[in-house]
Design a protein around this motif. Sequence first.
Motif, PDB file in Angstrom:
ATOM      1  N   LEU A  33       6.338   6.387  15.125  1.00  0.00           N
ATOM      2  CA  LEU A  33       6.219   5.148  15.850  1.00  0.00           C
ATOM      3  C   LEU A  33       5.540   5.765  17.144  1.00  0.00           C
ATOM      4  N   LYS A  34       6.179   6.850  17.827  1.00  0.00           N
ATOM      5  CA  LYS A  34       5.777   7.300  18.949  1.00  0.00           C
ATOM      6  C   LYS A  34       4.344   7.694  19.101  1.00  0.00           C
ATOM      7  N   SER A  35       3.760   8.272  17.787  1.00  0.00           N
ATOM      8  CA  SER A  35       2.409   8.794  17.529  1.00  0.00           C
ATOM      9  C   SER A  35       1.484   7.774  17.463  1.00  0.00           C
ATOM     10  N   ILE A  36       1.821   6.331  17.189  1.00  0.00           N
ATOM     11  CA  ILE A  36       1.068   5.129  17.389  1.00  0.00           C
ATOM     12  C   ILE A  36       0.774   4.735  18.614  1.00  0.00           C
ATOM     13  N   GLY A  37       1.889   4.458  19.638  1.00  0.00           N
ATOM     14  CA  GLY A  37       1.844   4.119  20.910  1.00  0.00           C
ATOM     15  C   GLY A  37       2.443   2.807  21.040  1.00  0.00           C
ATOM     16  N   ASN A  38       2.031   1.787  21.593  1.00  0.00           N
ATOM     17  CA  ASN A  38       3.015   0.919  22.154  1.00  0.00           C
ATOM     18  C   ASN A  38       3.326  -0.090  20.944  1.00  0.00           C
ATOM     19  N   TYR A  39       4.706   0.077  20.498  1.00  0.00           N
ATOM     20  CA  TYR A  39       5.015  -0.546  19.500  1.00  0.00           C
ATOM     21  C   TYR A  39       6.638  -1.158  19.540  1.00  0.00           C
ATOM     22  N   VAL A  40       6.705  -2.450  18.935  1.00  0.00           N
ATOM     23  CA  VAL A  40       7.858  -3.210  19.110  1.00  0.00           C
ATOM     24  C   VAL A  40       8.350  -3.405  17.803  1.00  0.00           C
ATOM     25  N   GLN A  41       9.526  -2.973  17.555  1.00  0.00           N
ATOM     26  CA  GLN A  41      10.102  -2.730  16.205  1.00  0.00           C
ATOM     27  C   GLN A  41      11.556  -3.677  16.082  1.00  0.00           C
ATOM     28  N   PHE A  42      11.511  -4.751  15.162  1.00  0.00           N
ATOM     29  CA  PHE A  42      12.530  -5.421  15.116  1.00  0.00           C
ATOM     30  C   PHE A  42      13.636  -4.515  14.001  1.00  0.00           C
ATOM     31  N   PHE A  43      14.636  -4.344  14.458  1.00  0.00           N
ATOM     32  CA  PHE A  43      15.580  -3.384  13.295  1.00  0.00           C
ATOM     33  C   PHE A  43      16.722  -4.391  12.823  1.00  0.00           C
ATOM     34  N   ALA A  44      16.525  -4.758  11.622  1.00  0.00           N
ATOM     35  CA  ALA A  44      17.489  -5.724  11.035  1.00  0.00           C
ATOM     36  C   ALA A  44      18.939  -5.053  10.467  1.00  0.00           C
ATOM     37  N   ALA A  45      19.983  -5.875  10.831  1.00  0.00           N
ATOM     38  CA  ALA A  45      21.363  -5.503  10.321  1.00  0.00           C
ATOM     39  C   ALA A  45      21.370  -6.336   9.239  1.00  0.00           C
ATOM     40  N   PHE A  46      21.106  -5.724   7.770  1.00  0.00           N
ATOM     41  CA  PHE A  46      21.089  -6.506   6.558  1.00  0.00           C
ATOM     42  C   PHE A  46      22.504  -6.763   6.021  1.00  0.00           C
ATOM     43  N   ILE A  47      23.067  -7.961   5.857  1.00  0.00           N
ATOM     44  CA  ILE A  47      24.390  -8.003   5.005  1.00  0.00           C
ATOM     45  C   ILE A  47      23.964  -8.023   3.615  1.00  0.00           C
ATOM     46  N   ASP A  48      24.264  -6.849   3.265  1.00  0.00           N
ATOM     47  CA  ASP A  48      23.964  -6.871   1.642  1.00  0.00           C
ATOM     48  C   ASP A  48      25.135  -7.897   0.829  1.00  0.00           C
ATOM     49  N   PRO A  49      24.959  -8.542  -0.253  1.00  0.00           N
ATOM     50  CA  PRO A  49      25.859  -9.412  -0.693  1.00  0.00           C
ATOM     51  C   PRO A  49      27.004  -8.977  -1.389  1.00  0.00           C
ATOM     52  N   SER A  50      27.033  -7.412  -1.624  1.00  0.00           N
ATOM     53  CA  SER A  50      28.314  -6.763  -1.873  1.00  0.00           C
ATOM     54  C   SER A  50      29.257  -6.678  -0.600  1.00  0.00           C
ATOM     55  N   TYR A  51      28.850  -7.182   0.424  1.00  0.00           N
ATOM     56  CA  TYR A  51      29.969  -7.177   1.703  1.00  0.00           C
ATOM     57  C   TYR A  51      30.273  -8.576   1.848  1.00  0.00           C
ATOM     58  N   CYS A  52      29.615  -9.520   1.360  1.00  0.00           N
ATOM     59  CA  CYS A  52      29.774 -10.801   2.020  1.00  0.00           C
ATOM     60  C   CYS A  52      30.797 -11.657   1.789  1.00  0.00           C
ATOM     61  N   GLN A  53      31.575 -11.167   0.590  1.00  0.00           N
ATOM     62  CA  GLN A  53      32.913 -11.980   0.116  1.00  0.00           C
ATOM     63  C   GLN A  53      34.110 -11.312   0.806  1.00  0.00           C
ATOM     64  N   ALA A  54      34.111 -10.071   1.235  1.00  0.00           N
ATOM     65  CA  ALA A  54      35.015  -9.164   1.971  1.00  0.00           C
ATOM     66  C   ALA A  54      35.081  -9.317   3.594  1.00  0.00           C
ATOM     67  N   TYR A  55      34.039  -8.534   4.102  1.00  0.00           N
ATOM     68  CA  TYR A  55      33.900  -8.411   5.374  1.00  0.00           C
ATOM     69  C   TYR A  55      32.416  -8.240   5.850  1.00  0.00           C
ATOM     70  N   PRO A  56      31.784  -9.379   6.072  1.00  0.00           N
ATOM     71  CA  PRO A  56      30.395  -9.485   6.535  1.00  0.00           C
ATOM     72  C   PRO A  56      30.178  -9.164   7.790  1.00  0.00           C
ATOM     73  N   LEU A  57      31.132  -9.734   8.846  1.00  0.00           N
ATOM     74  CA  LEU A  57      30.846  -9.182  10.207  1.00  0.00           C
ATOM     75  C   LEU A  57      31.504  -7.817  10.406  1.00  0.00           C
ATOM     76  N   LYS A  58      32.189  -7.208   9.860  1.00  0.00           N
ATOM     77  CA  LYS A  58      32.695  -5.798   9.956  1.00  0.00           C
ATOM     78  C   LYS A  58      31.326  -4.963   9.285  1.00  0.00           C
TER      79      LYS A  58
END
Length: 311
Positions: A33-58
Amino acid sequence: MIIVDAHCDTITKIMEDGTGLRKNNCHIDIERLKSIGNYVQFFAAFIDPSYCQAYPLKRALQIIDEFYSQIEANKDDIMTCRNYNDIEEAVKSGKIAAVLSIEGGEALQGDLGVLRMLYKLGVRSICLTWNYRNEIADGVKDESSGGGLTPFGRKVIKEMNELGMIIDLSHISKTGFWDVLECTSAPVIVSHSNAQKLCPHRRNLTDKQILAIKDNGGVIGVNLYPEFLNNSKEATLKDVINHIEYISSLVGPEHIGLGADFDGIESVPTGINGVQDIEKIFNELAKLNYSNENIEKFAGKNFLRVIQNVL
């Protein structure tokens, strides 16, 4: 030129691999990323379905914790950005601008108080659903029911508008898509989706949806996953350009950007092996006689407009 990528799953990927954000074998790392220059990257916290029934917030909090740990470990080169002014500061200081998002409204667990606390933790965008139904709305794999926004989902839209959070409509059912556009008072994004006319995948947008994003003042991020580009396991740079040109032909150059989906996709187009190759897209547009102004809009200015408007 400032580049904005509205979606990646790199934080989850490095958690799985036990690596870090500085240098890795993923699609994205700080050194590239630094080698490219001015960069804005959205980083997602992906809640995989395997976590959704038990503790998605955790699970969301675990990923957010990893995000901040990586930012702190590399603070000379990357900073968390909560608004447009932060992004300007990051660019001015030569740092990568990192925006924190959540992919999957399951993380809220049906509670607006959780939404407000996630905002305080720095989350600035939420992809309301992944592919399945949650407390907010139906996802694209559940849309046969015709379900859209729930009563709670409508409250979420209102609260996100008031807080100043970007609503992301990738993965949502068609009915949910239209419900959100009816409810929201702010521009939305579709962070990583393509044109259904060119590739009839349920994750892509119809012409009517693309035109509605224009009317809303929002932006669509072109996804690099071959299955969303040409419905196969292989794609090329030309397939990416085809979607850019098609969407631009419908709504002009002001409503399209980049949503690569790096580290969340199983394959990439030939020749685009990671963020180090992202400029090939802009170079190809230049060869096709796109103006510098329009290339800059696609690269980042369009998403920056929404960020400045909403955050």
